[in-house]
Design a protein around this motif. Structure first.
Motif, PDB file in Angstrom:
ATOM      1  N   UNK A 213       0.846  -1.205   0.000  1.00 22.41           N
ATOM      2  CA  UNK A 213       0.000   0.000   0.000  1.00 22.41           C
ATOM      3  C   UNK A 213       0.877   1.249   0.000  1.00 22.41           C
ATOM      4  N   UNK A 214       0.579   2.171  -0.911  1.00 23.16           N
ATOM      5  CA  UNK A 214       1.354   3.402  -0.938  1.00 23.16           C
ATOM      6  C   UNK A 214       0.482   4.585  -1.336  1.00 23.16           C
ATOM      7  N   UNK A 215       0.935   5.769  -0.977  1.00 26.05           N
ATOM      8  CA  UNK A 215       0.228   6.995  -1.338  1.00 26.05           C
ATOM      9  C   UNK A 215       1.148   7.851  -2.194  1.00 26.05           C
ATOM     10  N   UNK A 216       0.535   8.505  -3.196  1.00 26.87           N
ATOM     11  CA  UNK A 216       1.300   9.425  -4.030  1.00 26.87           C
ATOM     12  C   UNK A 216       0.592  10.775  -4.030  1.00 26.87           C
ATOM     13  N   UNK A 217       1.370  11.824  -3.829  1.00 31.97           N
ATOM     14  CA  UNK A 217       0.853  13.190  -3.801  1.00 31.97           C
ATOM     15  C   UNK A 217       1.856  14.066  -4.514  1.00 31.97           C
ATOM     16  N   UNK A 218       1.412  14.756  -5.564  1.00 31.28           N
ATOM     17  CA  UNK A 218       2.299  15.627  -6.353  1.00 31.28           C
ATOM     18  C   UNK A 218       3.605  14.940  -6.735  1.00 31.28           C
ATOM     19  N   UNK A 219       3.473  13.730  -7.326  1.00 31.00           N
ATOM     20  CA  UNK A 219       4.610  13.002  -7.896  1.00 31.00           C
ATOM     21  C   UNK A 219       5.637  12.538  -6.862  1.00 31.00           C
ATOM     22  N   UNK A 220       5.232  12.456  -5.573  1.00 37.45           N
ATOM     23  CA  UNK A 220       6.148  11.949  -4.548  1.00 37.45           C
ATOM     24  C   UNK A 220       5.379  11.001  -3.625  1.00 37.45           C
ATOM     25  N   UNK A 221       6.099  10.065  -3.006  1.00 38.00           N
ATOM     26  CA  UNK A 221       5.451   9.153  -2.066  1.00 38.00           C
ATOM     27  C   UNK A 221       5.053   9.906  -0.807  1.00 38.00           C
ATOM     28  N   UNK A 222       3.936   9.497  -0.223  1.00 39.23           N
ATOM     29  CA  UNK A 222       3.425  10.151   0.980  1.00 39.23           C
ATOM     30  C   UNK A 222       2.899   9.074   1.923  1.00 39.23           C
TER      31      UNK A 222
ATOM     32  N   UNK B 280      -4.847  12.046  -1.330  1.00 37.76           N
ATOM     33  CA  UNK B 280      -3.690  11.413  -1.965  1.00 37.76           C
ATOM     34  C   UNK B 280      -4.157  10.171  -2.701  1.00 37.76           C
ATOM     35  N   UNK B 281      -3.428   9.813  -3.727  1.00 32.14           N
ATOM     36  CA  UNK B 281      -3.779   8.619  -4.490  1.00 32.14           C
ATOM     37  C   UNK B 281      -3.257   7.391  -3.754  1.00 32.14           C
ATOM     38  N   UNK B 282      -4.159   6.513  -3.353  1.00 36.21           N
ATOM     39  CA  UNK B 282      -3.745   5.277  -2.685  1.00 36.21           C
ATOM     40  C   UNK B 282      -3.735   4.136  -3.697  1.00 36.21           C
ATOM     41  N   UNK B 283      -2.618   3.400  -3.726  1.00 36.84           N
ATOM     42  CA  UNK B 283      -2.537   2.263  -4.644  1.00 36.84           C
ATOM     43  C   UNK B 283      -1.865   1.091  -3.943  1.00 36.84           C
ATOM     44  N   UNK B 284      -2.045  -0.079  -4.530  1.00 45.07           N
ATOM     45  CA  UNK B 284      -1.304  -1.259  -4.093  1.00 45.07           C
ATOM     46  C   UNK B 284      -0.816  -1.955  -5.355  1.00 45.07           C
ATOM     47  N   UNK B 285       0.301  -2.652  -5.241  1.00 42.60           N
ATOM     48  CA  UNK B 285       0.798  -3.403  -6.395  1.00 42.60           C
ATOM     49  C   UNK B 285      -0.232  -4.455  -6.811  1.00 42.60           C
ATOM     50  N   UNK B 286      -0.358  -4.642  -8.114  1.00 41.31           N
ATOM     51  CA  UNK B 286      -1.316  -5.620  -8.614  1.00 41.31           C
ATOM     52  C   UNK B 286      -0.670  -7.008  -8.599  1.00 41.31           C
ATOM     53  N   UNK B 287      -1.397  -7.949  -8.049  1.00 44.27           N
ATOM     54  CA  UNK B 287      -0.940  -9.345  -7.978  1.00 44.27           C
ATOM     55  C   UNK B 287      -1.449 -10.068  -9.235  1.00 44.27           C
ATOM     56  N   UNK B 288      -0.595 -10.086 -10.268  1.00 42.83           N
ATOM     57  CA  UNK B 288      -1.030 -10.628 -11.565  1.00 42.83           C
ATOM     58  C   UNK B 288      -1.336 -12.118 -11.516  1.00 42.83           C
ATOM     59  N   UNK B 289      -0.582 -12.846 -10.698  1.00 42.64           N
ATOM     60  CA  UNK B 289      -0.853 -14.287 -10.583  1.00 42.64           C
ATOM     61  C   UNK B 289      -2.251 -14.504 -10.022  1.00 42.64           C
TER      62      UNK B 289
END
Ligand code: SAH
Length: 334
Positions: free
Chosen positions: A230-239, A248-257
């Motif tokens: 889980x990570x947050x991005x705000x103005x092109x930097x991690x937050x 802030x944009x919250x994302x998680x890595x996609x588990x392709x498997x």
């Protein structure tokens, strides 16, 4: 669209206040509920894309990305016998840039599908309508057409869907309000995204029944069990993902498997690295053609090509997974 929340992200009337009240009433909430509430607010209240926003996506870097996606779909459709009544479906189309570029490329190949956008944000729907006025909109997959092949694209959609996180004993990681701030509670050993798996399962069943194919592009890993992403991005930097919810944009890595495992009745291609896929689809050739047509833009085009496909840029972290109907031809680029 940035207003009161940005000036006072924890203030009265903000999403932070709503979440504080919810935690006071129910106790700590699961990380998935936190992420779902934060992203719904985030996307509903702004266009986050581009240099002036929080992050930049592949279709916003260059028209070449959407064009190659459109050519991939058109090529597969042509080789599979040009079935009638095909629908272009995009999940989370952002500003509509990818769709506009893909549809232009498809038109050149004799494919003119109608257009269906699955989009939750009213702000982004408006931007999409400006670029693709003929589109129709859906809140989720349930109202997509039930007949006719589906030509589906999802770029950086799955990473925005909520994840659940668990410790070694299977207890959910939660978010609490303590000493004047939001804090995560609990260790993370595993992370899953039930919302993503549900979309992958639904999409694959529709493609298996109706024909067509889907292209999922996102950053993530091809092996499960990576723990907390889980990570947050705000103005092109991690937050900090547990500060200023909805700002802030919250994302998680996609588990392709896991996405591939959730699919039913379709051919699975990939995941492969975005750089390898774009090169196989002719990115260098397209870049050279664009530069020949506009020599003054040669450097800019080369920079975009590099950013999309170099392993040190988006080429390795971003991956591409395809679903296709078993009675359609093998897709290109894998
Ligand atoms: N595909 C675009 C935008 C990526 S940002 C691009 O590559 O530029 C994520 C997109 O998914 C946004 O359009 C956002 O509003 C949409 N989105 C996020 N969560 C969603 C949800 N639960 N339902 C529908 N759309 C969602």
């Amino acid at each position: 669209m940035k207003g009161f929340d940005e000036l006072s992200p924890n203030g009265e009337g903000s999403l932070a206040e709503t979440l504080r009240m919810r935690i006071a009433a129910e106790g700590p909430i699961p990380v998935s509920a936190w992420m779902a509430a934060a992203n719904a607010h985030y996307y509903a209240t702004r266009d986050p894309l581009g240099a002036a926003g929080d992050f930049t996506t592949a279709p916003e870097i260059s028209q070449m990305f959407g064009e190659l996606v459109g050519l991939w779909l058109a090529d597969l459709w042509l080789r599979s016998g040009r079935p009638e009544g095909a629908h272009y479906v995009e999940l989370g189309p952002g500003r509509g840039t990818l769709a506009a570029d893909a549809l232009r490329a498809m038109t050149g190949a004799g494919l003119a599908p109608d257009v269906h956008f699955v989009e939750a944000s009213p702000v982004l729907r408006k931007a999409q309508a400006g670029r693709v006025p003929q589109a129709g909109w859906h809140d989720d997959l349930s109202t997509l057409p039930g007949e006719g092949p589906l030509l589906v694209v999802a770029n950086e959609f799955f990473d925005a869907l909520p994840v659940e996180q668990f410790d070694g004993a299977g207890a959910s990681r939660t978010v609490d309000w303590r000493d004047g701030r939001f804090v995560p509670v609990g260790e993370v050993e595993t992370e899953t995204s039930p919302a993503s798996l549900a979309v992958a399962a639904d999409l694959s069943r529709r493609i298996a029944t109706q024909g067509g194919a889907g292209l999922i592009v996102d950053y993530g890993h091809d092996r499960p069990g990576r723990g907390d992403t889980l990570q947050a991005v705000f103005r092109h930097a991690y937050a900090d993902p547990f500060e200023a919810p909805g700002e802030r944009d919250l994302t998680a890595h996609v588990d392709f498997a896991a996405l591939a495992n959730a699919a039913e009745g379709v051919r699975i291609s990939g995941p492969v690295a975005q750089g390898a896929w774009l090169d196989a689809m002719g990115l260098p050739v397209r870049a050279a053609a664009l530069a020949r047509a506009a020599p003054a833009r040669t450097e800019e085009i080369e920079a975009a090509r590099h950013r999309l496909s170099a392993p040190s840029q988006m080429g390795r972290l971003f991956k591409i997974l395809a679903f296709s109907a078993p009675d359609w031809q093998e897709p290109a680029g894998f």
